[in-house]
Design a protein around this motif. Structure first.
Motif, PDB file in Angstrom:
ATOM      1  N   TRP A   1       0.833  -1.206   0.000  1.00 48.30           N
ATOM      2  CA  TRP A   1       0.000   0.000   0.000  1.00 48.30           C
ATOM      3  C   TRP A   1       0.872   1.263   0.000  1.00 48.30           C
ATOM      4  O   TRP A   1       0.536   2.259  -0.646  1.00 48.30           O
ATOM      5  CB  TRP A   1      -0.904   0.020   1.237  1.00 48.30           C
ATOM      6  N   VAL A   2       1.997   1.229   0.734  1.00 51.27           N
ATOM      7  CA  VAL A   2       2.873   2.415   0.790  1.00 51.27           C
ATOM      8  C   VAL A   2       3.346   2.769  -0.620  1.00 51.27           C
ATOM      9  O   VAL A   2       3.297   3.921  -1.052  1.00 51.27           O
ATOM     10  CB  VAL A   2       4.082   2.171   1.728  1.00 51.27           C
ATOM     11  N   ARG A   3       3.773   1.754  -1.362  1.00 52.71           N
ATOM     12  CA  ARG A   3       4.245   1.985  -2.733  1.00 52.71           C
ATOM     13  C   ARG A   3       3.128   2.516  -3.635  1.00 52.71           C
ATOM     14  O   ARG A   3       3.319   3.460  -4.405  1.00 52.71           O
ATOM     15  CB  ARG A   3       4.751   0.674  -3.329  1.00 52.71           C
ATOM     16  N   VAL A   4       1.960   1.879  -3.535  1.00 49.66           N
ATOM     17  CA  VAL A   4       0.817   2.317  -4.348  1.00 49.66           C
ATOM     18  C   VAL A   4       0.541   3.793  -4.079  1.00 49.66           C
ATOM     19  O   VAL A   4       0.381   4.600  -4.998  1.00 49.66           O
ATOM     20  CB  VAL A   4      -0.443   1.475  -4.014  1.00 49.66           C
ATOM     21  N   LEU A   5       0.512   4.154  -2.817  1.00 48.87           N
ATOM     22  CA  LEU A   5       0.169   5.528  -2.462  1.00 48.87           C
ATOM     23  C   LEU A   5       1.229   6.503  -2.975  1.00 48.87           C
ATOM     24  O   LEU A   5       0.898   7.528  -3.584  1.00 48.87           O
ATOM     25  CB  LEU A   5       0.015   5.673  -0.947  1.00 48.87           C
ATOM     26  N   LEU A   6       2.497   6.203  -2.746  1.00 44.60           N
ATOM     27  CA  LEU A   6       3.530   7.159  -3.151  1.00 44.60           C
ATOM     28  C   LEU A   6       3.569   7.307  -4.669  1.00 44.60           C
ATOM     29  O   LEU A   6       3.795   8.400  -5.195  1.00 44.60           O
ATOM     30  CB  LEU A   6       4.901   6.726  -2.612  1.00 44.60           C
ATOM     31  N   GLU A   7       3.333   6.216  -5.387  1.00 44.91           N
ATOM     32  CA  GLU A   7       3.368   6.301  -6.847  1.00 44.91           C
ATOM     33  C   GLU A   7       2.131   7.021  -7.391  1.00 44.91           C
ATOM     34  O   GLU A   7       2.229   7.848  -8.303  1.00 44.91           O
ATOM     35  CB  GLU A   7       3.490   4.899  -7.455  1.00 44.91           C
ATOM     36  N   GLU A   8       0.964   6.742  -6.834  1.00 47.92           N
ATOM     37  CA  GLU A   8      -0.263   7.301  -7.410  1.00 47.92           C
ATOM     38  C   GLU A   8      -0.599   8.695  -6.888  1.00 47.92           C
ATOM     39  O   GLU A   8      -1.357   9.419  -7.534  1.00 47.92           O
ATOM     40  CB  GLU A   8      -1.429   6.333  -7.186  1.00 47.92           C
ATOM     41  N   GLN A   9      -0.047   9.065  -5.735  1.00 45.53           N
ATOM     42  CA  GLN A   9      -0.293  10.422  -5.241  1.00 45.53           C
ATOM     43  C   GLN A   9       0.185  11.443  -6.285  1.00 45.53           C
ATOM     44  O   GLN A   9      -0.421  12.486  -6.472  1.00 45.53           O
ATOM     45  CB  GLN A   9       0.414  10.620  -3.886  1.00 45.53           C
TER      46      GLN A   9
END
Lengths: 578, 72
Positions: A83-91
């Motif tokens: 989830w951390v990766r998803v958030l940082l990439e999609e933010q």
């Protein structure tokens, strides 16, 4: 039962029209023809979203690994690293969308986005914008995409394909009431998204008086698992004696506000030597309480060192909060403000909520969740400021996409008549009967049950005693004299469910971490407690708690050493006090 | 602090404030003008004051009630 129900059919139903709900509706409309937001108040004027001020700044590719590591470590190793990766990439993508739509981010003179550190930030940064304007934009965007909005309609319970609660089938919509007229509303949907915001408890603090855990509570009753309830004891700050309140303290901490105790000294560094005045909110609040209990109170928030630009940012981004100071004759550049923690159940950063995967699917088919109504697994416990809104962007978008795609492949199912009748009877029962007024129940909860010895400095005896009291209180009949109060009765019912699970999960987690401090286990236990706690209900409606492993076998970042780490703020209440 | 007063001379019953309040505090009274129907639910967020085009609504420093004995 009397007729005249409002019956609606939609492809995607989004319950809660804050930032995550608007993102969900906007994205779902790319895949589904009919998208409806059911909103207890009014979209763009409801929940925490309209009072937000900052979100995580975009992260470059070069900085990505370092930022993932910072978030995971700050979240005390309970983050879901996927989830951390998803958030940082999609933010980055969602900020790009917002800029394209004209979102009023604060900018530098050269036109680039202005950034500031926030609470807990080391290398990461925040970008800033006024929440009222952001939500006006999101509402306008949703309407442009053809999203229908059902305002002043409180969702009460979820409809299920087998007519059962909890269900063995899928979620097929929701029922609710119009809080102005009392009309019963039946909404069938192919996909349902829960985005009702944080869990709070009607304390008029932080402008979230109407966020009462409705989504997690109705999802729980329908068979969904919720997580993180032991961390739903996250205190916030309030100006003393309820004269005024201020959400947005993360931004003020980032801009350079200081905490001063009654001896005139800065003291947060004693408890968090690295972050000092930018320490995490839970620890700031517990440190304030400890200072006061040990005779070094009262505590003040000091903005007197602010530069003109910092003050201008505070006034632009926290208009309601800063006006409270002005109206009560406080010049923040001349005098520090006396503050106190708000002692209550609260998940101001999505500490507790529905368990969802990275596609925002819950464990029940047809049910999705986003924003702070879902457990924010990016934070772990609480990592850094700005993740809350970034998570609303990302999880809202993803929940909408998953719900919209699922709706395109699903047939509408007619609700079970017996279930609709049963839910209607339960919804309407408090009208006109004798019983407690909802405000009376909440006074009892705040005054007698959720004390500092139960919420901040926990021990098993006090937790058990509070749990018994809240279970007894939950059996008392509540009464409503009009539809406005009927909605409040059901808010209180949901709060009591959330309180019960918070106390039960606090008993289960035998260690101390983030806002969860146990007198009898005053250390973070990375040997035994790098795991989550999930809550669900049995077919008989009884709560069931279980630990959920953190899948470290597939994560890149691992704790260097698993050991016991002393909790930084330890305090033992006197025997017999609460 | 809480919503304090509505100047009925300024209020022109435009109904905008009913859609401003997150807590459903304001309701139409006589002639459709705004009344403070549920004062105990005011969360002092200023949205009604900000959204009122005629500046008829004022939030003041009075405390309607204190629900919680603060402990610090």
């Amino acid at each position: 039962m009397p007729g005249n129900d409002l019956t609606i059919e939609t492809d995607v139903l989004v319950i809660g029209g804050g930032l995550a709900g608007c993102w969900a509706a906007i994205r779902a409309a790319d895949f589904a023809r009919n998208v409806t937001i059911m909103e207890k108040a009014v979209v763009a004027r409801s929940g925490a979203s309209a009072f937000t001020n900052s979100m995580l700044a975009p992260v470059s590719d070069e900085d990505m690994e370092q930022m993932v590591a910072e978030v995971v470590e700050s979240g005390e190793w309970l983050s879901d690293q996927d989830w951390v990766r998803v958030l940082l990439e999609e933010q980055r993508l969602r900020i790009g969308d917002l800029i394209k739509w004209g979102a009023p981010f604060e900018k530098n003179p050269d036109g680039t986005l202005e950034t500031t550190p926030g609470r807990g930030h080391k290398k990461t940064r925040l970008v800033m914008l006024n929440g009222h304007k952001l939500m006006d934009l999101m509402k306008q965007r949703a309407l442009e995409k053809g999203v229908k909005i059902l305002k002043r309609t409180m969702a009460m319970d979820l409809l299920t394909s087998d007519g059962k609660q909890p269900t063995d089938g899928s979620v097929i919509g929701a029922v609710g009431i119009d809080t102005l007229t009392g009309q019963f509303v039946v909404c069938r949907a192919k996909s349902t998204v829960i985005s009702t915001g944080i869990i709070d408890c009607k304390l008029r603090a932080d402008f979230v008086h109407n966020e009462t855990g409705d989504g997690p509570a109705m999802a729980l009753r329908a068979g969904a698992q919720i997580m993180g309830m032991e961390f739903c004891t996250h205190s916030r700050m309030n100006a003393y004696n309820d004269h005024y309140r201020f959400g947005g303290s993360s931004l003020l901490q980032g801009l350079g506000a200081r905490f001063i105790n009654g001896l005139g000294k800065e003291f947060i560094g004693v408890y968090d030597p690295e972050l000092k005045n930018r320490a995490k909110l839970a620890w700031v609040c517990m440190a304030i309480a400890k200072e006061c209990f040990e005779g070094r109170g009262p505590v003040y928030l000091d903005m007197t060192p602010f530069t003109p630009r910092q003050l201008a940012l505070a006034e632009s981004l926290l208009p309601s909060q800063m006006r409270n100071f002005e109206r009560t004759g406080v010049d923040v550049l001349k005098q520090p403000i006396r503050i106190t923690p708000v002692v209550s159940i609260a998940s101001p950063s999505g500490q507790a909520g529905l368990r969802v995967d990275t596609s925002c699917r819950s464990n029940v088919p047809g049910l999705f969740a986003g924003g702070s109504a879902s457990k924010n697994l990016v934070h772990g416990t609480y990592a850094i400021g700005g993740i809350n809104l970034a998570y609303c962007n990302t999880s809202g978008y993803r929940a909408g996409e998953s719900a919209g795609k699922a709706a395109a492949e699903t047939k509408q199912i007619a609700p079970d008549r017996a279930q609709v009748a049963r839910l209607k009877r339960a919804a309407m029962a408090p009208s006109g009967r004798k019983g407690w007024a909802p405000d009376e129940v909440m006074h009892r909860v705040h005054r007698d049950i959720l004390t500092a010895g139960v919420i901040m400095f926990k021990n098993p005896a006090r937790l058990k005693s509070a749990l018994k009291e809240v279970r007894e209180l939950a059996t008392e009949p509540l009464a409503a004299s009009d539809p406005h109060e009927l909605a409040k009765v059901h808010e209180v019912r949901n709060i009591l469910t959330m309180v019960e699970l918070t106390l039960a999960a606090s008993l289960m987690r035998t260690e101390s971490r983030d806002s969860h401090f146990r007198e009898d286990f005053p250390y973070r236990d990375d040997l035994n407690w790098l795991k989550w706690i999930g809550a669900s209900v049995t077919p008989a409606g009884k709560p069931k708690l279980e630990t959920v492993p953190v899948p470290y076998e597939r994560y890149k970042f691992q704790p260097k050493e698993r050991k016991l780490i002393p909790y930084p703020i330890q305090y033992k209440l006197k025997a017999g006090s609460r | 602090m809480a919503i304090d007063k509505i100047d009925l001379n300024l209020c022109d019953a435009c109904a905008i404030c009913f859609d401003s309040c997150p807590c459903d505090v304001l309701r139409p009274g006589k002639d459709g003008k705004a009344t403070i129907a549920y004062p105990d639910d005011c969360q002092t967020c200023y949205l009604c004051e900000d959204d009122c085009p005629r500046r008829a609504i004022a939030v003041g420093p009075e405390i309607p009630y204190v629900p919680v004995p603060y402990r610090c």
